[in-house]
Design a protein around this motif. Structure first.
Motif, PDB file in Angstrom:
ATOM      1  N   VAL A 262       0.852  -1.192   0.000  1.00 27.89           N
ATOM      2  CA  VAL A 262       0.000   0.000   0.000  1.00 27.89           C
ATOM      3  C   VAL A 262       0.885   1.237   0.000  1.00 27.89           C
ATOM      4  CG1 VAL A 262      -1.779   1.278   1.269  1.00 27.89           C
ATOM      5  CG2 VAL A 262      -1.781  -1.225   1.309  1.00 27.89           C
ATOM      6  N   SER A 263       0.499   2.225  -0.793  1.00 27.73           N
ATOM      7  CA  SER A 263       1.196   3.506  -0.755  1.00 27.73           C
ATOM      8  C   SER A 263       0.178   4.626  -0.678  1.00 27.73           C
ATOM      9  CB  SER A 263       2.103   3.684  -1.975  1.00 27.73           C
ATOM     10  OG  SER A 263       1.333   3.817  -3.138  1.00 27.73           O
ATOM     11  N   ALA A 264       0.665   5.782  -0.280  1.00 23.40           N
ATOM     12  CA  ALA A 264      -0.199   6.961  -0.156  1.00 23.40           C
ATOM     13  C   ALA A 264       0.567   8.179  -0.643  1.00 23.40           C
ATOM     14  CB  ALA A 264      -0.631   7.156   1.295  1.00 23.40           C
ATOM     15  N   GLY A 265      -0.138   9.064  -1.334  1.00 25.67           N
ATOM     16  CA  GLY A 265       0.489  10.263  -1.881  1.00 25.67           C
ATOM     17  C   GLY A 265      -0.386  11.477  -1.684  1.00 25.67           C
ATOM     18  N   ALA A 266       0.187  12.644  -1.999  1.00 23.87           N
ATOM     19  CA  ALA A 266      -0.497  13.915  -1.770  1.00 23.87           C
ATOM     20  C   ALA A 266      -0.519  14.771  -3.020  1.00 23.87           C
ATOM     21  CB  ALA A 266       0.188  14.690  -0.646  1.00 23.87           C
ATOM     22  N   ILE A 267      -1.669  15.360  -3.265  1.00 23.84           N
ATOM     23  CA  ILE A 267      -1.817  16.416  -4.254  1.00 23.84           C
ATOM     24  C   ILE A 267      -1.654  17.718  -3.480  1.00 23.84           C
ATOM     25  CG2 ILE A 267      -3.452  17.601  -5.761  1.00 23.84           C
ATOM     26  CD1 ILE A 267      -4.772  14.853  -6.262  1.00 23.84           C
ATOM     27  N   LEU A 268      -0.667  18.520  -3.872  1.00 24.45           N
ATOM     28  CA  LEU A 268      -0.381  19.795  -3.212  1.00 24.45           C
ATOM     29  C   LEU A 268      -0.192  20.880  -4.266  1.00 24.45           C
ATOM     30  CD1 LEU A 268       2.187  18.431  -0.640  1.00 24.45           C
ATOM     31  CD2 LEU A 268       0.031  19.547  -0.042  1.00 24.45           C
ATOM     32  N   PHE A 269      -0.806  22.018  -4.032  1.00 21.16           N
ATOM     33  CA  PHE A 269      -0.712  23.144  -4.951  1.00 21.16           C
ATOM     34  C   PHE A 269      -0.012  24.323  -4.298  1.00 21.16           C
ATOM     35  CE2 PHE A 269      -4.488  20.828  -6.325  1.00 21.16           C
ATOM     36  CZ  PHE A 269      -4.290  20.743  -7.688  1.00 21.16           C
TER      37      PHE A 269
ATOM     38  N   LEU B  41      -2.364  -1.336  -3.541  1.00 24.78           N
ATOM     39  CA  LEU B  41      -3.354  -0.286  -3.329  1.00 24.78           C
ATOM     40  C   LEU B  41      -2.661   1.060  -3.249  1.00 24.78           C
ATOM     41  CD1 LEU B  41      -5.695  -1.855  -0.629  1.00 24.78           C
ATOM     42  CD2 LEU B  41      -6.205  -1.474  -3.043  1.00 24.78           C
ATOM     43  N   ARG B  42      -3.255   2.069  -3.884  1.00 24.50           N
ATOM     44  CA  ARG B  42      -2.711   3.423  -3.899  1.00 24.50           C
ATOM     45  C   ARG B  42      -3.781   4.384  -3.398  1.00 24.50           C
ATOM     46  NH1 ARG B  42       0.882   0.446  -4.175  1.00 24.50           N
ATOM     47  NH2 ARG B  42       2.332   0.154  -5.875  1.00 24.50           N
ATOM     48  N   PHE B  43      -3.476   5.106  -2.331  1.00 25.97           N
ATOM     49  CA  PHE B  43      -4.366   6.126  -1.781  1.00 25.97           C
ATOM     50  C   PHE B  43      -3.805   7.489  -2.161  1.00 25.97           C
ATOM     51  CE2 PHE B  43      -5.160   2.459   0.801  1.00 25.97           C
ATOM     52  CZ  PHE B  43      -6.491   2.543   1.159  1.00 25.97           C
ATOM     53  N   LEU B  44      -4.663   8.372  -2.632  1.00 24.41           N
ATOM     54  CA  LEU B  44      -4.245   9.713  -3.017  1.00 24.41           C
ATOM     55  C   LEU B  44      -5.106  10.732  -2.280  1.00 24.41           C
ATOM     56  CD1 LEU B  44      -2.432  11.460  -4.811  1.00 24.41           C
ATOM     57  CD2 LEU B  44      -4.128  11.194  -6.639  1.00 24.41           C
ATOM     58  N   PHE B  45      -4.448  11.623  -1.543  1.00 26.47           N
ATOM     59  CA  PHE B  45      -5.123  12.645  -0.751  1.00 26.47           C
ATOM     60  C   PHE B  45      -4.903  14.017  -1.369  1.00 26.47           C
ATOM     61  CE2 PHE B  45      -4.297   9.165   2.142  1.00 26.47           C
ATOM     62  CZ  PHE B  45      -5.465   9.082   2.890  1.00 26.47           C
ATOM     63  N   ASP B  46      -5.972  14.797  -1.468  1.00 24.46           N
ATOM     64  CA  ASP B  46      -5.858  16.187  -1.899  1.00 24.46           C
ATOM     65  C   ASP B  46      -5.614  16.997  -0.632  1.00 24.46           C
ATOM     66  OD1 ASP B  46      -6.184  18.829  -2.659  1.00 24.46           O
ATOM     67  OD2 ASP B  46      -7.827  18.385  -4.032  1.00 24.46           O
ATOM     68  N   CYS B  47      -4.408  17.504  -0.486  1.00 18.12           N
ATOM     69  CA  CYS B  47      -4.004  18.219   0.728  1.00 18.12           C
ATOM     70  C   CYS B  47      -4.016  19.727   0.555  1.00 18.12           C
ATOM     71  CB  CYS B  47      -2.644  17.719   1.194  1.00 18.12           C
ATOM     72  SG  CYS B  47      -2.672  15.963   1.646  1.00 18.12           S
TER      73      CYS B  47
END
Length: 154
Positions: free
Chosen positions: A9-16, A84-90
Motif C-alpha cells: 500500500v502507498s499513499a500520496g499527496a496532491i499539493l498546490f 493499493l494506492r491512496f491519493l489525498f488532496d491536501c
C-alpha cells in the motif's frame, strides 16, 4: 487454512502552490516524475499517516488536512503483487511552506510546481491517470489501474 493476502500500500499527496500549480517530484530511484508520497509502513501505519510522513520526509512540509481523492489498484505483474494506492488532496501550500521545502536528497533530486496540464505530461502514466481522475471529482474516486470500473459509482 488459507494465507491472508499481503498487499503493498502507498499513499500520496496532491499539493498546490498559491498560483494553482501542482507540486511534482523527481525521484532518484525510478524514472519520471511523481507526487510526494510512498509506501505505508507495516507497523500499523494508516494510509493518511503514511501520506503525512512521506510528504514530511520528502519535502519537509507538514500537512495536517486532506481529503481522500482516489483509491486505485496497481495490477499484479510478474514478480509484483497487486497494490493499493491512496491519493489525498491536501490543498494549497502557503508561500512560507513553499519557500521552506527541503528535499530528501537521496530519494528526491528536484521538485517543481507546474500547471496541471504540464504536470500531467510529466507524471508517470499510472500517477497521471490517478491525478487526472481525482482532480475531476469532488468526491473520492475508485480506480483499477487508473481507470474507472464498470458498476462502481461515486
Amino acid at each position: 487454512m488459507f494465507a491472508l493476502p499481503e498487499i503493498p500500500v502507498s499513499a500520496g499527496a496532491i499539493l498546490f502552490d498559491e498560483r494553482g500549480r501542482l507540486l511534482v517530484l523527481k525521484p532518484t530511484y525510478k524514472s519520471g516524475w511523481t507526487l510526494p508520497g510512498g509506501v505505508m509502513e507495516a507497523d500499523g501505519e494508516t494510509p493518511w499517516e503514511a501520506c503525512r510522513r512521506e510528504v514530511a520526509e520528502e519535502t519537509g512540509i507538514e500537512v495536517s488536512t486532506g481529503r481522500l481523492a482516489c483509491v486505485d489498484t496497481r495490477p499484479a505483474k510478474k514478480g509484483a503483487k497487486l497494490g493499493l494506492r491512496f491519493l489525498f488532496d491536501c490543498g494549497t501550500l502557503s508561500a512560507e511552506q513553499v519557500a521552506g521545502i527541503r528535499l530528501q536528497e537521496y530519494e528526491i533530486s528536484e521538485h517543481r510546481f507546474v500547471s496541471v496540464p504540464g504536470a500531467l505530461e510529466l507524471l508517470r502514466p499510472p500517477v497521471r491517470r490517478r491525478v487526472k481522475k481525482a482532480l475531476k471529482s469532488d468526491s473520492c474516486v475508485y480506480l483499477e489501474n487508473g481507470r474507472r470500473v464498470s458498476g462502481v459509482t461515486r
